[in-house]
Design a protein around this motif. Structure first.
Motif, PDB file in Angstrom:
ATOM      1  N   CYS A  42     -18.688   6.451 -28.677  1.00 42.90           N
ATOM      2  CA  CYS A  42     -20.120   6.141 -28.596  1.00 42.90           C
ATOM      3  C   CYS A  42     -20.988   7.389 -28.823  1.00 42.90           C
ATOM      4  O   CYS A  42     -22.108   7.280 -29.294  1.00 42.90           O
ATOM      5  CB  CYS A  42     -20.458   5.501 -27.262  1.00 42.90           C
ATOM      6  SG  CYS A  42     -20.370   6.625 -25.848  1.00 42.90           S
ATOM      7  N   GLY A  43     -20.466   8.572 -28.441  1.00 42.00           N
ATOM      8  CA  GLY A  43     -21.239   9.793 -28.595  1.00 42.00           C
ATOM      9  C   GLY A  43     -22.407   9.903 -27.643  1.00 42.00           C
ATOM     10  O   GLY A  43     -23.268  10.770 -27.799  1.00 42.00           O
ATOM     11  N   CYS A  88     -18.901   5.297 -23.034  1.00 46.40           N
ATOM     12  CA  CYS A  88     -17.633   4.570 -23.171  1.00 46.40           C
ATOM     13  C   CYS A  88     -16.446   5.247 -22.485  1.00 46.40           C
ATOM     14  O   CYS A  88     -15.470   4.597 -22.153  1.00 46.40           O
ATOM     15  CB  CYS A  88     -17.311   4.355 -24.645  1.00 46.40           C
ATOM     16  SG  CYS A  88     -16.814   5.843 -25.526  1.00 46.40           S
ATOM     17  N   SER A 148     -14.330   7.467 -23.837  1.00 42.67           N
ATOM     18  CA  SER A 148     -13.204   7.844 -24.700  1.00 42.67           C
ATOM     19  C   SER A 148     -13.068   9.349 -24.867  1.00 42.67           C
ATOM     20  O   SER A 148     -12.010   9.831 -25.251  1.00 42.67           O
ATOM     21  CB  SER A 148     -13.301   7.156 -26.058  1.00 42.67           C
ATOM     22  OG  SER A 148     -14.371   7.675 -26.795  1.00 42.67           O
ATOM     23  N   CYS A 149     -14.103  10.114 -24.591  1.00 46.59           N
ATOM     24  CA  CYS A 149     -14.012  11.573 -24.705  1.00 46.59           C
ATOM     25  C   CYS A 149     -13.739  12.232 -23.354  1.00 46.59           C
ATOM     26  O   CYS A 149     -13.696  13.459 -23.263  1.00 46.59           O
ATOM     27  CB  CYS A 149     -15.297  12.138 -25.315  1.00 46.59           C
ATOM     28  SG  CYS A 149     -16.754  11.914 -24.286  1.00 46.59           S
ATOM     29  N   GLU A 176     -14.051  10.764 -29.957  1.00 41.17           N
ATOM     30  CA  GLU A 176     -15.475  10.468 -29.839  1.00 41.17           C
ATOM     31  C   GLU A 176     -15.680   9.042 -30.318  1.00 41.17           C
ATOM     32  O   GLU A 176     -15.231   8.671 -31.401  1.00 41.17           O
ATOM     33  CB  GLU A 176     -16.321  11.409 -30.680  1.00 41.17           C
ATOM     34  CG  GLU A 176     -17.807  11.084 -30.536  1.00 41.17           C
ATOM     35  CD  GLU A 176     -18.703  12.128 -31.189  1.00 41.17           C
ATOM     36  OE1 GLU A 176     -18.213  12.936 -31.972  1.00 41.17           O
ATOM     37  OE2 GLU A 176     -19.898  12.095 -30.877  1.00 41.17           O
TER      38      GLU A 176
HETATM   39  S1  FES Z   1     -17.704   9.194 -26.830  1.00 38.99           S
HETATM   40 FE1  FES Z   1     -18.282   7.658 -25.476  1.00 38.99          FE
HETATM   41  S2  FES Z   1     -18.401   8.666 -23.574  1.00 38.99           S
HETATM   42 FE2  FES Z   1     -17.905  10.224 -24.971  1.00 38.99          FE
END
Ligand code: FES
Length: 57
Positions: free
Chosen positions: A40-41, A45, A47-48, A38
């Motif tokens: 940017c949440g 981004c 990444s998840c 995780e």
């Molecule tokens: S943490 Fe960035 S898109 Fe899921």
């Protein structure tokens, strides 16, 4: 709590999890696949991102 049966990377899992649990948390905490991160949440981004039946989710 609902039970889930699923496969990740060719391995079968059967877990009972909260319906509020995010896929990210299930993969990291229950399946111990900590390569999913995780950042940017907020869904910006990537990444998840994981592949579900070959499609990014
Ligand atoms: S943490 Fe960035 S898109 Fe899921």
């Amino acid at each position: 709590m609902p039970g889930l049966n699923f496969m990740v990377n060719g391995r079968e899992y059967s877990l009972t999890v909260s319906p509020l649990m995010r896929l990210l948390d299930l993969l990291r905490e229950e399946v111990r696949l900590t390569g999913t991160k995780e950042s940017c949440g907020e869904g910006e981004c990537g990444s998840c991102t994981v592949l579900l039946d070959g499609r990014p989710v």
